[in-house]
Design an enzyme around this catalytic site. Structure first.
Site, PDB file in Angstrom:
ATOM      1  N   GLU A   1       5.823  -0.321   0.251  1.00 33.26           N
ATOM      2  CA  GLU A   1       4.432  -0.223  -0.201  1.00 33.26           C
ATOM      3  C   GLU A   1       4.312   0.153  -1.676  1.00 33.26           C
ATOM      4  OE1 GLU A   1       5.666   1.042   2.564  1.00 33.26           O
ATOM      5  OE2 GLU A   1       4.381   0.481   4.277  1.00 33.26           O
TER       6      GLU A   1
ATOM      7  N   GLN B   1       1.667   9.654  12.611  1.00 26.32           N
ATOM      8  CA  GLN B   1       1.397   8.991  11.326  1.00 26.32           C
ATOM      9  C   GLN B   1       0.055   9.377  10.722  1.00 26.32           C
ATOM     10  OE1 GLN B   1       2.423   4.776  11.842  1.00 26.32           O
ATOM     11  NE2 GLN B   1       4.508   5.286  11.228  1.00 26.32           N
TER      12      GLN B   1
END
Ligand SMILES: Cc1ncc(C[n+]2csc(CCOP(=O)(O)OP(=O)(O)O)c2C)c(N)n1
Ligand SMILES: [Mg+2]
Length: 584
Positions: free
Chosen positions: A63, A126
């Site tokens: 990312e 997460q």
């Protein structure tokens, strides 16, 4: 993708959309055509909806690279770059890229998935507070927990990213907000806001004109604001009208043609000696869209001691932040220059210009490309050859380190938005993904990544992205076997104790071939030109592995915290003796 239902006799239309659909509709409405991203659980509804929208998705391999690609896209085009990631590690991987964009005023919109709103705050799988984490590195960020708020949040994101001084924005959207269906009205396409055109303070303008008329030794300092405001023509006109030489910051390069006779070159820590000397001797500095970064000023207390200062800058918080100025012209730079141009007389500074030419005569770094190679391959040779063969017209994205400074010295940029480099944060790993982003933005342009062997290894996984997306850039790895810039500091300031700076590399030509791409190793000067021509000719991304001199250093160098004219110079006489010859 509209769903229409009849409702009673009035035949009112309902437009039912999921939050996920609204994300892409909002991006389309804001003219996004491409996003760089990586999927995961919390952003799955959005990825499912993506298939139905006219937006190209580029699957990155990390990312961080998504943010750098979006950034490279934005810097090359002037449009907004969009990055997408899932919650938790996907979002935190974006952080370095967002910070890079923040410090260089690059407009990004980052969209992250977040865990469901019913588990927010429970350390769910997460879950991370990415809004909290990115507060200091975004212009604006927010958490969206309701589908109803998505469209407005994304419109706001684009508006904030592009208005005033550009920068990154992050919108974090919970999974349930993406999944919810709502009845929403049609929204109008959004047109980018015109540049801020607040009138420049008339009194300040008057004082600036007086200083300009009185000056005998003026220097313009041109920064990234020239590019952001598109003030190229106004800058040239002003420089010519007042015969004022122009020094560039690293991020200002490209805003004023390198071949223009008034272009002095780069200032600062690794700037040309004559440029720093001219600044120290000037009686007037005209700082245009720059922020007096410490890499530009050296010791601020000893900076340009003889000069009055005029600072033309959009962001009022930059005024008097580092260097106190005599006049501040706060506003859009192009508009400011136009107002100055209406009033400024033609001025002749030929005496000052010939003095600077004399300074240049005995103080130049510009020659090492002329040295006989004698079995050595210098980074400057390589970069100068790439410049020569591409005639200064390629887009070059660099990484961070010695090669970045050599690029700024030896690649002479003729056109705006053609140097893409991380100036403020100095982010290793930026160059290659930023080059890919630039190629997506301007597919008709020739794009090079000039990277170090250290930085390239941080994001070389994007070779797989280049292969999968069939996107062509040329990568010049300046392979010196060291984290060269740090090694140079160790050589100068730590008695050559090379702690943790020798670095090995894979065989880059094999690595390229493993990805179905092309790769060549270059050891000698005579091999440089054929390799560069080969790279330009083939359709795939090419990795050129330039095995350059290992312990070469970037000169001149202003040691951190020293006065700008206290430069360390290359020892002469030496194999790399300096001269002012510049072949153009
Ligand atoms: C992410 C990151 N980590 C560490 C640094 C510190 N740093 C600045 S330049 C440099 C060396 C870069 O080495 P290389 O990529 O080989 O380029 P060279 O200087 O040799 O041209 C390092 C480690 C940085 N700028 N960014
Ligand atoms: Mg290196």
């Amino acid at each position: 993708m509209a769903f229409f239902f009849e409702r009673g006799a009035g035949m009112e239309e309902l437009m039912i959309r999921t939050g996920a659909q609204l994300i892409w509709e909002s991006l389309v409405r804001n003219h996004a055509t491409i996003v760089f991203g990586y999927p995961g659980g919390a952003i799955l509804p959005a990825y499912d909806a993506l298939l139905d929208y006219p937006i190209r998705h580029v699957l990155v391999r990390h990312e961080q690279s998504a943010a750098h690609m979006a950034d490279g896209y934005a810097r090359a085009s002037g449009r907004v770059g969009v990055a997408v990631a899932t919650s938790g590690p996907g979002a935190t991987n974006l952080v370095t890229g967002i910070a890079t964009a923040m410090l260089d005023s690059s407009p990004l919109v980052c969209i992250t998935g977040q865990v469901g709103s019913h588990v927010l705050g429970s350390d769910a799988f997460q879950e991370i507070d990415i809004v909290g984490i990115t507060i200091p590195i975004t212009k604006y960020n927010r958490l969206v927990t309701r589908a109803e708020d998505i469209s407005a949040a994304i419109d706001d994101a684009f508006r904030v990213a592009t208005s005033g001084r550009p920068g990154p924005v992050l919108i974090d959207i919970t999974k349930d907000a993406q999944q919810a269906s709502i009845d929403c009205g049609e929204r109008e396409p959004v047109n980018p806001a015109p540049p801020a055109s607040a009138p420049i303070d008339a009194d300040a303008l008057e004082r600036a004109l007086t200083l300009i008329r009185q000056a005998e030794r003026p220097v313009i300092l041109a920064g990234r604001g020239v590019l952001l405001s598109g003030a190229y023509d106004q800058l040239s006109e002003f420089a010519e009208q007042t015969s004022t030489p122009v020094a560039m910051t690293l991020l200002g390069i490209g805003g004023f043609a390198a071949s223009h006779p008034l272009n002095l070159g780069m200032m600062g820590m690794h700037g040309e000696a004559w440029v720093n000397q001219a600044i120290q001797q000037a009686d007037l500095l005209l700082a245009f869209g720059m922020r007096f970064d410490d890499r530009v000023t050296g010791d601020p207390r000893r900076y340009a001691p003889l000069a009055r200062k005029i600072h033309a800058e959009l962001d009022r918080t930059e005024i008097n932040k580092i260097i106190p100025v005599d006049v501040a012209l706060v506003g859009d730079l192009a508009a400011t220059l136009e107002q100055l141009l209406d009033r400024v007389p033609a001025i002749d500074h030929s005496k000052w210009l010939s003095h600077i030419r004399e300074l240049k005569g005995d103080a130049s770094v510009k020659d090492i490309q002329h040295m006989p190679d004698g079995g050595h391959l210098y980074a400057a040779h390589v970069i100068h050859d790439i410049y020569r063969i591409t005639q200064g017209c390629a887009i070059v994205a660099t990484d961070v380190g010695q090669h970045q400074m050599w690029e700024a010295q030896y690649y002479r940029h003729e056109t705006p938005r053609s140097l893409i480099t991380s100036g403020g944060l100095g982010t290793m790993g930026f160059g290659f993904p930023a080059a890919l982003g630039a190629k997506f933005a301007r597919p008709e342009s020739e794009v090079w990544a000039i990277v170090g062997d250290g930085g390239f290894q941080m994001t070389q996984a994007e070779l797989a992205t280049a292969a999968q997306e069939r996107v062509k850039v040329n990568i010049a790895v300046i392979n010196n076997g060291y984290l060269g810039m740090v090694r140079q500091w160790q050589e100068f300031f730590y008695r050559r104790r090379y702690s943790a700076t020798p670095i090995s590399s894979p065989d880059y030509s094999l690595l390229a071939r493993a990805h179905g791409l092309k790769g060549v190793r270059i050891d000698k000067r005579s091999e440089v030109e054929p390799a560069v021509r080969y790279a330009r000719d083939v359709k795939e991304t090419v990795v050129l592995d330039f095995r350059v001199e290992q312990e070469d250093s970037v000169f001149p160098m202003v040691p951190a915290g020293a006065a700008l004219d206290a430069m360390i110079r290359r020892e002469t006489p030496s194999v790399l003796a300096e001269s002012a010859l510049d072949p153009g």
